[in-house]
Design a protein around this motif. Structure first.
Motif, PDB file in Angstrom:
ATOM      1  N   HIS A  74     -20.877  21.028  -7.410  1.00 54.95           N
ATOM      2  CA  HIS A  74     -19.678  21.874  -7.402  1.00 54.95           C
ATOM      3  C   HIS A  74     -19.366  22.383  -8.811  1.00 54.95           C
ATOM      4  N   SER A  79     -16.478  25.229  -9.845  1.00 53.84           N
ATOM      5  CA  SER A  79     -15.242  24.496  -9.569  1.00 53.84           C
ATOM      6  C   SER A  79     -14.798  23.687 -10.783  1.00 53.84           C
ATOM      7  N   ARG A  82     -14.446  20.121  -9.450  1.00 52.08           N
ATOM      8  CA  ARG A  82     -15.770  19.580  -9.139  1.00 52.08           C
ATOM      9  C   ARG A  82     -15.768  18.768  -7.838  1.00 52.08           C
ATOM     10  N   GLU A  83     -14.888  19.153  -6.903  1.00 50.19           N
ATOM     11  CA  GLU A  83     -14.773  18.459  -5.624  1.00 50.19           C
ATOM     12  C   GLU A  83     -14.951  19.443  -4.470  1.00 50.19           C
ATOM     13  N   GLY A  84     -15.510  18.955  -3.355  1.00 52.23           N
ATOM     14  CA  GLY A  84     -15.720  19.825  -2.209  1.00 52.23           C
ATOM     15  C   GLY A  84     -15.265  19.207  -0.909  1.00 52.23           C
ATOM     16  N   GLN A 103     -14.255  24.118  -1.573  1.00 47.20           N
ATOM     17  CA  GLN A 103     -13.979  23.300  -2.746  1.00 47.20           C
ATOM     18  C   GLN A 103     -12.475  23.049  -2.834  1.00 47.20           C
ATOM     19  N   THR A 104     -12.089  22.046  -3.569  1.00 43.27           N
ATOM     20  CA  THR A 104     -10.668  21.756  -3.736  1.00 43.27           C
ATOM     21  C   THR A 104      -9.921  22.965  -4.280  1.00 43.27           C
ATOM     22  N   THR A 107     -13.522  28.635  -2.804  1.00 40.12           N
ATOM     23  CA  THR A 107     -14.708  28.704  -1.945  1.00 40.12           C
ATOM     24  C   THR A 107     -15.861  29.289  -2.746  1.00 40.12           C
ATOM     25  N   ARG A 123     -17.680  32.865  -6.496  1.00 42.85           N
ATOM     26  CA  ARG A 123     -16.670  32.071  -5.800  1.00 42.85           C
ATOM     27  C   ARG A 123     -15.369  32.848  -5.684  1.00 42.85           C
ATOM     28  N   SER A 130      -4.654  23.934  -5.522  1.00 39.16           N
ATOM     29  CA  SER A 130      -5.750  23.089  -5.043  1.00 39.16           C
ATOM     30  C   SER A 130      -5.299  22.229  -3.864  1.00 39.16           C
TER      31      SER A 130
END
Length: 251
Positions: A74, A79, A82-84, A103-104, A107, A123, A130
């Motif tokens: 991510h 991102s 860095r979370e999905g 992603q948090t 997209t 993205r 978030s």
């Protein structure tokens, strides 16, 4: 896939809604614990080579006769958190395959090459803030994106914008960070946030479930007519049974 009839399979009732609140709190606490452990730290997940499925593992991932052909983090997909949380796909008329990666904080869009290699194209940031929950569905090349983020509503993004992105040479145009005002086909605000987005391709309908705020739907099934992606309308909401957690369109 095409569907001739609509079957709605929802987990409902006020009691279930209360239980879902409890489960959401647990999931949020679990995610916070992962953050505290550094699971999403910068540089934690680097690009990886192909991994054969051996002894039930392809790299660090469980597998059953399925090899890992590529891995992209991510972080590499732009991102900052860095979370999905989810993934969907679209195949263009000329056969190119693309992925929409939840992603948090937005997209990400990738192309899946014939050899399995992943190419990050760009993205679309979250519409407001978030959130752990983001869901995407595609009808006729338009990606419909919902989120639990307050005020997010439904983003409408034309996946065909990805077809012209060039990544190499002097004429490189990407990766692209799309603008939430200029690059959306539409932004539907008939509901505030949603737990999930369900698509009925044949009927040109999107069903948002677990909707909250700015609606009398009470978490029920919120219907959106997407036959004109630039001008979404809602024929109404089914809230007689209270909160709907998920739904499925099938024969």
């Amino acid at each position: 896939m095409r569907f001739s009839t609509l079957a709605l399979l929802g987990l409902v009732s006020t009691g279930f809604a209360s239980e879902m609140e409890r489960l959401m709190e647990m999931k949020t606490a679990e995610r916070q614990a992962m953050r505290s452990r550094g699971d999403f730290a910068k540089g934690k997940h680097a690009r990886r080579e192909k991994e054969k499925c051996r002894n039930g593992k392809a790299g660090e991932y469980a597998c059953d006769n399925v090899d890992m052909l590529d891995f992209i983090s991510h972080e590499e997909m732009g991102s900052t958190t860095r979370e999905g949380n989810d993934v969907w796909g679209w195949t263009s008329p000329d056969g190119r395959e693309f992925g929409a990666v939840g992603q948090t904080d937005g997209t990400a869009f990738i192309e899946v090459r014939p050899n399995g290699e992943l190419t990050y194209l760009g993205r679309l940031p979250t519409q407001t803030m978030s959130s752990l929950w983001r869901d995407m569905k595609v009808i006729d090349g338009y990606c419909y994106i919902g989120s639990e983020a307050p005020g997010h509503g439904l983003q409408v993004f034309d996946m065909r914008k990805l077809l012209s992105i060039k990544l190499n040479g002097r004429d490189a145009s990407g990766p692209v960070t799309f603008n939430t005002a200029m690059d959306l086909t539409a932004w539907f605000r008939g509901f505030d946030s949603s737990r999930n987005i369900v698509a009925h391709e044949a009927a040109k309908m999107i069903y948002a479930v677990g909707t909250r705020r700015r609606t009398t739907c009470q978490g029920g099934l919120f219907m959106v007519d997407v036959s004109d992606p630039s001008n979404l309308t809602s024929p109404g909401c089914a809230n007689q049974d209270g909160y709907v957690h998920d739904a499925q369109c099938s024969l």
